[in-house]
Design an enzyme around this catalytic site. Structure first.
Site, PDB file in Angstrom:
ATOM      1  N   GLU A 222       0.811  -1.225   0.000  1.00 41.41           N
ATOM      2  CA  GLU A 222       0.000   0.000   0.000  1.00 41.41           C
ATOM      3  C   GLU A 222       0.847   1.280   0.000  1.00 41.41           C
ATOM      4  OE1 GLU A 222      -2.664  -0.710   3.304  1.00 41.41           O
ATOM      5  OE2 GLU A 222      -3.932  -2.009   2.101  1.00 41.41           O
ATOM      6  N   HIS A 238       9.039 -26.025   4.793  1.00 48.87           N
ATOM      7  CA  HIS A 238       8.631 -27.285   4.166  1.00 48.87           C
ATOM      8  C   HIS A 238       8.135 -27.075   2.745  1.00 48.87           C
ATOM      9  CE1 HIS A 238       9.099 -29.542   7.898  1.00 48.87           C
ATOM     10  NE2 HIS A 238       8.783 -28.387   8.450  1.00 48.87           N
ATOM     11  N   LYS A 327     -13.783  -1.375  -4.126  1.00 41.83           N
ATOM     12  CA  LYS A 327     -14.912  -1.138  -3.210  1.00 41.83           C
ATOM     13  C   LYS A 327     -16.092  -0.537  -3.976  1.00 41.83           C
ATOM     14  CE  LYS A 327     -12.265  -0.807   1.063  1.00 41.83           C
ATOM     15  NZ  LYS A 327     -11.736  -0.002   2.162  1.00 41.83           N
TER      16      LYS A 327
END
Ligand code: F6R
Length: 338
Positions: A222, A238, A327
């Site tokens: 951001e 892993h 949004k």
């Protein structure tokens, strides 16, 4: 470099504690004919929120690897709440109060009869909750949600203390010391930023500091408009570590750990293995004598480093246009309405 709201963080933390109503546990609300009693015992805490607000859940989760948290903390970053909750307290955190995922989760929690507390600057969340008599902790505005972190986190910790989940009275001040230490380390943060220019950072963090890693990634996204990757240890040992054998161009490895983290010896082994493949990671030590101090040192120091990086790249740090656009687009499509 403009540090935006960071110099105010210690003050924001102190002031925001005062915003939590003393008598929050004597709240009783009636939603759809169901009485929700905030004095009842709880057996989990759901922290729901997105991005700069949702990271509060990740940070609390980190702290509970060190503190004796009485109930599990469930971090929820979705439009729905997890199923099969029994007696949760739901903290709905949205800086703007207009984040659809958080509002939908809060509404679902109330319709399921769970106690909900909103933490926000206002918006629809505040209006919806207040209209039902649900407690809302109003916090001050900052330049953008992520720059208001202490105002979101500190009231959360106080609420958790009121519900007997944690005992933080002695820790709160240490957290502020952590922020202050980071504010004195701007030169060091700028040095880290220089190392990250023109790279894709790969952030290695122990499980107990997942929140610091996520927050660093989010701030890189951001503030500096950078992609980055978080590898959480031991799981990343892993899988992610297997990719170290090819020297993909542009990656810059950053290892973050606190000196008292129980995974630190494991992380040292990871660093040795990475190094044996010719990769020289940058090491960031989380300075601090308590979990909250080192956590707050980490998020503040790394946040400032991302502002320094934005400055070096000549990138405007505050605006996050694609997030706003998404949004608006969700709103326009009316798929998720509140
Ligand atoms: C951070 C930022 C985003 C928002 C997220 C949720 O500065 O802008 O990560 O935090 O889009 O919005 P709020 O926090 O308003 O619920």
């Amino acid at each position: 470099m403009n540090l935006l709201d960071y110099p105010r963080w210690p003050l924001l933390a102190r002031e925001s504690i005062l915003n939590v109503p003393i008598d929050i546990r004597s709240t009783r609300v009636n939603v759809e004919g169901k009485v929700i009693d905030y004095g009842s015992d709880i057996d989990s805490v759901v922290i729901t929120g997105m991005g700069g607000s949702g990271v509060v859940g990740d940070i609390v989760n980190d702290l509970c690897w060190f503190w004796d948290c009485r109930v599990p903390i469930i971090v929820s970053k979705n439009m729905r709440l997890p199923r099969r909750l029994s007696r949760p307290l739901v903290l709905a955190i949205s800086y703007s109060g207009n984040t659809v995922e958080t509002i939908m989760s809060a509404e679902e929690a109330l319709s399921r009869g769970y106690p909900v507390i909103g933490i926000t600057t206002g918006g629809k969340l505040s209006a919806i909750l207040s209209s039902k008599g649900v407690p809302v902790i109003l916090i001050p505005k900052a330049s953008a949600p992520r720059y208001g972190l202490p105002s979101l986190l500190y009231p959360t910790l106080i609420v958790l203390e009121r519900f007997g989940v944690v005992s933080v009275t002695n820790e709160l001040e240490r957290g502020i010391v952590g922020m202050e230490k980071a504010l004195r380390a701007v030169d060091e943060a700028s040095k880290l930023a220089k190392e990250l220019v023109n790279s894709i950072p790969v952030i290695w963090v122990p499980e107990s500091r997942r929140g610091v890693g996520i927050r660093f990634k989010n701030d890189l996204n951001e503030n500096a408009k950078y992609f980055s990757i978080v590898s959480v240890i031991p799981e990343g040992a892993h899988n992610d570590i297997a990719a170290i054998t090819t020297s993909q161009a542009g990656l810059r490895h950053v290892v973050i750990s606190g000196s008292n983290d129980f995974e630190s010896k494991y992380l040292d082994a990871v660093v040795d293995v990475i190094s044996s493949f010719g990769v020289k990671p940058l090491i960031v030590r989380l300075d601090g004598s308590t979990p909250l101090e080192s956590e707050m040192y980490g998020v503040t120091f790394l946040g400032i480093a991302t502002l320094a990086l934005a400055h070096l790249l000549n990138v405007e740090p505050v605006s996050t246009l694609p997030i706003n656009k998404l949004k608006e687009e969700l709103d326009r499509r009316g798929l998720f309405t509140v």
